[in-house]
Design an enzyme around this catalytic site. Structure first.
Site, PDB file in Angstrom:
ATOM      1  N   SER A 123       3.832  -1.134  -4.186  1.00 18.33           N
ATOM      2  CA  SER A 123       2.867  -0.500  -4.772  1.00 18.33           C
ATOM      3  C   SER A 123       1.482  -0.939  -3.919  1.00 18.33           C
ATOM      4  O   SER A 123       1.189  -1.397  -4.675  1.00 18.33           O
ATOM      5  CB  SER A 123       2.605  -0.932  -6.339  1.00 18.33           C
ATOM      6  OG  SER A 123       3.925  -0.658  -6.507  1.00 18.33           O
TER       7      SER A 123
ATOM      8  N   LYS B 129       2.904   6.863  -6.923  1.00 18.01           N
ATOM      9  CA  LYS B 129       3.303   5.638  -7.552  1.00 18.01           C
ATOM     10  C   LYS B 129       2.227   4.953  -8.736  1.00 18.01           C
ATOM     11  O   LYS B 129       1.984   4.709  -9.385  1.00 18.01           O
ATOM     12  CB  LYS B 129       3.787   4.643  -6.396  1.00 18.01           C
ATOM     13  CG  LYS B 129       3.983   3.065  -7.287  1.00 18.01           C
ATOM     14  CD  LYS B 129       5.084   3.544  -9.079  1.00 18.01           C
ATOM     15  CE  LYS B 129       5.121   1.883  -9.071  1.00 18.01           C
ATOM     16  NZ  LYS B 129       5.779   1.032  -8.590  1.00 18.01           N
TER      17      LYS B 129
ATOM     18  N   LYS C  27      -3.098  -3.671 -12.000  1.00 19.77           N
ATOM     19  CA  LYS C  27      -3.828  -3.711  -9.855  1.00 19.77           C
ATOM     20  C   LYS C  27      -2.925  -2.408  -9.382  1.00 19.77           C
ATOM     21  O   LYS C  27      -3.479  -1.423  -9.009  1.00 19.77           O
ATOM     22  CB  LYS C  27      -2.413  -4.448  -9.255  1.00 19.77           C
ATOM     23  CG  LYS C  27      -2.855  -4.284  -7.832  1.00 19.77           C
ATOM     24  CD  LYS C  27      -1.695  -4.952  -6.688  1.00 19.77           C
ATOM     25  CE  LYS C  27      -0.351  -3.934  -7.641  1.00 19.77           C
ATOM     26  NZ  LYS C  27       0.976  -4.084  -5.853  1.00 19.77           N
TER      27      LYS C  27
END
Length: 284
Positions: A90, A165, A234
């Site tokens: 990611s 994502k 995050k």
């Protein structure tokens, strides 16, 4: 036709079952932990700097863009021209595009292909893969990605996978926050959380959180979905930073990011994201 030789870097909760599936599918595979570069349970025994030289595809499943960049700074000079680098981490979309351009100067190809579906999906091979890159490279990867996921979504040029994502996880986190708050408000009024969640699942408030996380990981107190709260925070930050870079409004997203960032600073890296059920406040 022989299968491509794969190097796989990053054997965390997601990376290990993904690498295992590729090995069981018959792909020639050498796996390495990120730091130090050492083979762990690999089909080929070699140090990373030796073993990576002969791979056709290098897959990365690492915590963030900084780690990805650090790994590739070491490994890229040893990759043969034409090698396809696949970042399934990611990572940050704008950094991904910059990294892809740098690798291209070395004659290396790059695809970003982050996943959704958690540890269970990684084990079962039922992940959703959001892939960004050249259509020809994506076609080449499709059989390999099909071992890892049921849905391979080609979302655009390089960096688009990582953007998609982050945006997906932003929506997931926002939904979790408001679902937990609704359960708590219902409990304060006298509606049992189990009952309120049944209402959500029977009505327009239904979501992935209400269907797949509340009963399974929250109400039983297990908090064992396999995805860390700090990693979710995050990803949310990546999404709102992208909004900043594109000069787009993100009023609700900013509030979600503030909440998750604040709580992430108060927990450990092992805290599961479903523990937001307790951390937002006690519904009892």
């Amino acid at each position: 036709m022989s299968r491509p030789r794969i190097g796989f870097v990053g054997l965390g909760q997601m990376g290990r079952p993904m690498a295992t599936r590729l090995a069981e599918a018959g792909y020639p595979l050498t796996v390495f932990d990120a730091a130090p570069f050492a083979p762990i349970g690999s089909a080929t025994s070699a140090t990373a700097l030796e073993g990576v030289a002969g791979v056709d595809v290098l897959i990365l499943m690492l915590p963030n863009s900084a780690v990805v960049t650090g790994v590739l700074d070491e490994l890229a000079p040893r990759l043969s021209p034409g090698t396809l680098v696949v970042d399934m981490s990611s990572s940050e979309p704008l950094q991904t595009r910059a990294l892809a351009a740098r690798l291209s100067e070395r004659g290396l190809r790059f695809v970003d292909a982050p996943v959704s579906g958690g540890v269970r999906g990684a084990i079962a091979g039922s992940l959703a893969v959001m892939a960004g890159g050249d259509p020809g490279d994506l076609d080449e990867l499709r059989p390999l990605l099909g071992v890892l996921g049921k849905k391979i979504l080609e979302v655009g040029p390089v960096g688009s996978g990582h953007a998609a994502k982050a945006l997906n996880n932003l929506v997931s986190a926002a939904t979790m926050s408001v679902t937990v708050e609704a359960l708590q408000l219902g409990a304060a009024f006298g509606i049992a959380p189990e009952t309120m969640n049944a209402v959500l699942n029977s009505s327009s408030g239904r979501s992935n959180t209400s269907e797949n996380k509340v009963t399974q990981f929250m109400l039983d107190g297990s908090f064992a979905s396999g995805f860390a709260l700090q990693l979710m925070a995050k990803d949310i930050r990546i999404a709102v930073d992208l909004a900043r870079s594109l000069d787009r409004p993100a009023e609700i997203s900013d509030r979600v990011a503030e909440q998750w960032s604040r709580i992430a600073a108060e927990v450990t890296p092992k805290t599961d994201h479903t523990q937001m059920y307790d951390l937002i406040g006690d519904p009892k």
